[in-house]
Design an enzyme around this catalytic site. Structure first.
Site, mmCIF file in Angstrom:
data_model
loop_
_atom_site.group_PDB
_atom_site.id
_atom_site.type_symbol
_atom_site.label_atom_id
_atom_site.label_comp_id
_atom_site.label_asym_id
_atom_site.label_seq_id
_atom_site.Cartn_x
_atom_site.Cartn_y
_atom_site.Cartn_z
ATOM 1 N N HIS A 98 -5.884 -21.406 10.945
ATOM 2 C CA HIS A 98 -7.553 -21.481 9.742
ATOM 3 C C HIS A 98 -8.296 -20.269 8.774
ATOM 4 O O HIS A 98 -8.542 -20.654 8.165
ATOM 5 C CB HIS A 98 -8.625 -21.804 11.206
ATOM 6 C CG HIS A 98 -9.704 -22.281 10.639
ATOM 7 N ND1 HIS A 98 -10.159 -23.512 10.397
ATOM 8 C CD2 HIS A 98 -11.004 -21.575 10.359
ATOM 9 C CE1 HIS A 98 -11.415 -23.008 9.820
ATOM 10 N NE2 HIS A 98 -12.219 -22.562 10.266
ATOM 11 N N CYS B 93 -13.549 -28.290 6.687
ATOM 12 C CA CYS B 93 -11.707 -27.972 5.876
ATOM 13 C C CYS B 93 -10.784 -28.543 6.557
ATOM 14 O O CYS B 93 -10.493 -30.131 6.921
ATOM 15 C CB CYS B 93 -11.671 -26.863 7.489
ATOM 16 S SG CYS B 93 -10.594 -25.439 6.954
ATOM 17 N N CYS C 182 -7.624 -27.500 6.893
ATOM 18 C CA CYS C 182 -5.842 -26.790 7.257
ATOM 19 C C CYS C 182 -5.932 -27.803 8.248
ATOM 20 O O CYS C 182 -6.714 -28.231 8.261
ATOM 21 C CB CYS C 182 -7.097 -25.360 7.820
ATOM 22 S SG CYS C 182 -7.423 -25.172 9.087
ATOM 23 N N CYS D 9 -7.546 -27.847 11.427
ATOM 24 C CA CYS D 9 -9.199 -29.011 11.387
ATOM 25 C C CYS D 9 -8.769 -30.276 10.624
ATOM 26 O O CYS D 9 -9.050 -30.828 11.910
ATOM 27 C CB CYS D 9 -9.623 -27.891 10.698
ATOM 28 S SG CYS D 9 -10.363 -26.968 11.246
ATOM 29 N N GLY E 28 0.927 3.912 1.796
ATOM 30 C CA GLY E 28 1.367 4.512 2.929
ATOM 31 C C GLY E 28 0.107 5.733 3.042
ATOM 32 O O GLY E 28 0.027 6.234 4.408
ATOM 33 N N GLY E 29 -0.790 5.750 2.320
ATOM 34 C CA GLY E 29 -1.765 6.680 2.384
ATOM 35 C C GLY E 29 -2.838 6.583 3.961
ATOM 36 O O GLY E 29 -2.654 7.335 4.298
ATOM 37 N N GLY F 142 -11.346 4.032 0.248
ATOM 38 C CA GLY F 142 -12.166 5.140 0.922
ATOM 39 C C GLY F 142 -13.502 4.417 1.533
ATOM 40 O O GLY F 142 -14.158 4.775 1.717
ATOM 41 N N ASP G 140 -2.474 8.385 -1.894
ATOM 42 C CA ASP G 140 -4.108 9.108 -2.044
ATOM 43 C C ASP G 140 -4.825 9.426 -0.442
ATOM 44 O O ASP G 140 -3.674 8.969 0.358
ATOM 45 C CB ASP G 140 -5.475 8.435 -2.160
ATOM 46 C CG ASP G 140 -5.628 7.167 -1.962
ATOM 47 O OD1 ASP G 140 -4.002 6.620 -0.964
ATOM 48 O OD2 ASP G 140 -6.171 6.281 -1.438
ATOM 49 N N ASP H 207 1.155 -1.441 0.379
ATOM 50 C CA ASP H 207 0.041 0.011 -0.079
ATOM 51 C C ASP H 207 0.986 1.373 -0.201
ATOM 52 O O ASP H 207 2.149 0.663 -0.092
ATOM 53 C CB ASP H 207 -0.908 0.024 1.445
ATOM 54 C CG ASP H 207 -0.157 0.082 3.264
ATOM 55 O OD1 ASP H 207 0.515 0.105 2.446
ATOM 56 O OD2 ASP H 207 -1.210 0.022 3.633
ATOM 57 N N ASP I 95 -8.199 -7.778 0.402
ATOM 58 C CA ASP I 95 -7.090 -8.141 1.138
ATOM 59 C C ASP I 95 -7.659 -7.378 2.074
ATOM 60 O O ASP I 95 -9.134 -6.326 2.587
ATOM 61 C CB ASP I 95 -5.540 -7.027 1.500
ATOM 62 C CG ASP I 95 -6.278 -5.185 1.316
ATOM 63 O OD1 ASP I 95 -5.536 -4.706 2.407
ATOM 64 O OD2 ASP I 95 -6.868 -4.626 0.528
ATOM 65 N N GLN J 210 -11.350 7.745 -5.149
ATOM 66 C CA GLN J 210 -12.006 7.391 -4.351
ATOM 67 C C GLN J 210 -13.535 8.670 -4.418
ATOM 68 O O GLN J 210 -13.471 8.721 -5.571
ATOM 69 C CB GLN J 210 -10.982 9.098 -3.654
ATOM 70 C CG GLN J 210 -9.457 8.255 -2.544
ATOM 71 C CD GLN J 210 -10.107 7.774 -1.705
ATOM 72 O OE1 GLN J 210 -10.953 7.093 -1.613
ATOM 73 N NE2 GLN J 210 -8.792 7.026 -1.229
#
Length: 390
Positions: free
Chosen positions: A354, A310, A312, A315, A94-95, A222, A146, A92, A272, A195
């Site tokens: 998990h 699951c 993973c 699990c 840093g904004g 935003g 931004d 990213d 994300d 934005q």
């Protein structure tokens, strides 16, 4: 380098299946990207990320600038070698972190003056500085600097005039980011960020002007800045599918499993969020059949895994065989409840594995449904399963 191939579209929605080729590898979309703020996804070894199918992870420009700093990063040739991750990385700008400093920062046209939250040093972040840091990090996807438009400003809902002022400065910063990125001969890919707050007309204007700048990819920023869920969903329904179809679309900082599936339906390729890792550390687990609070006393003697479907490590154990397929090698809810009550380090490590596995597997299932032409059916079944409850 960035190449985006659109492989399939869903006739019932804006959903699409794609492939993103970057300098450090190929990413199948739609995709969820685990967040590694300080150069690590908290509590998870890089090999575990590989094993659970992570294709791309995030790094945080602001925090890595604070510690360990550009000099250390330069000595390693970037973030990949530093954290031993050989697949793509997105950083990213840093904004958001600068915005979140509140009274510790002052935003001007030139950039942002602020006091370091680490040692109080006076620092300055501009589009040019952000591009220089991200070039040092050598991230595959770089984000423009931004200004993150808040949902509320000084105790009132951000007005259209305030959102416009912020959006227009982000557009000027987008051009400055692009110019500096080119000057640095950065071989990676730079994304512009749409934005405009909660105002659809401003979102459309921001989008149009960014498209004119011709970025390799675009993000919707935003959102998840304190607005009610229905407001976020309204912007998510408005903006992503208006972005160029031949370029990747990234919805920043979102969100719940339901948000991801709905985002895919609205044309988003990349997501994300800190939610799966943060919630895991706080005892909230995501499962196919709803959310589970491992701290509840009812789990004290429960022999079941977190999610019987699951595969993973938490699990299903190292064999990867889910409970409902005859597997019995995973850890019980009772054991994870015990670890949490005792404050044992293994507890949040297993729950983080998990939750991340659940998110990544959800995206695998979404991609498979799109490939099979069954996204509408998958979306309906997903909602039914999640509403059922654990």
């Amino acid at each position: 380098m960035l190449q985006f191939d659109l492989l399939k579209t869903d006739p019932t929605s804006h959903a699409r299946r794609g492939q993103l080729t970057l300098n450090h590898g190929v990413v199948q979309t739609p995709i969820f990207m685990p967040v590694g703020t300080y150069g690590t996804v908290k509590g998870v070894m890089p090999q575990s990320l590989h094993d659970m199918g992570a294709q791309i992870i995030l790094g945080n420009t602001f925090h890595l600038w604070m510690r360990p700093g550009q000099e250390v990063m330069q000595s390693f040739g970037g973030l990949h070698a530093f954290e031993k991750w050989d697949k793509p990385i997105l950083t990213d700008s840093g904004g958001f972190q600068v915005w979140s400093l509140g009274a510790m920062r002052k935003i001007t046209e030139e950039g942002v003056h602020f006091a370091s939250p680490v040692n109080g040093d006076k620092l300055f972040m501009s589009p040019e500085v952000s591009m220089q840091i991200q070039t040092t990090l050598n991230s595959d996807i770089v984000m423009q600097l931004d200004e993150c438009t808040p949902y509320e400003t000084k105790g009132h809902l951000t007005t259209e005039a305030e959102a416009r002022k912020s959006m227009e400065m982000s557009l000027r910063w987008a051009q400055r980011s692009k110019d500096e990125f080119a000057r640095l001969n950065n071989p990676n890919a730079l994304f512009g960020i749409v934005q405009g707050g909660m105002y659809e007309n401003l979102r459309a204007e921001s989008l149009e002007r960014l498209v004119e700048m011709d970025f390799p990819g675009y993000a919707v920023g935003g959102v998840s800045v304190g607005e009610p869920k229905d407001e976020m969903l309204r912007i998510m329904a408005h903006t992503p599918h208006l972005l160029p179809a031949h370029k990747p679309r990234y919805l920043m900082g979102v969100g719940t499993p339901e948000d991801l599936v709905e985002g895919v339906a609205q044309g988003v390729d990349m997501f994300d969020c800190v939610m799966p890792t943060r919630n895991a550390r706080n005892g909230t687990l995501f499962t196919r059949f709803g959310d589970l609070k491992i701290r509840n006393a009812r789990h004290k003697t429960d022999h079941q895994p977190l999610d019987t479907t699951c595969s993973c490590h938490a699990c299903a154990g190292s064999a990867g065989v889910p409970w409902n397929e005859g597997g019995r090698a995973g850890f019980s809810r009772a054991y994870l409840h015990h670890l949490d009550r005792c404050g044992e380090m293994l507890g949040p490590m297993l729950t983080t594995i998990h939750n991340l596995h659940y998110y990544l597997n959800l995206m695998r299932e979404v991609r498979a449904a799109l490939e099979a032409g069954q996204f509408a059916q998958f979306r309906a079944q997903f909602k039914t399963d999640r509403a059922r409850g654990v």
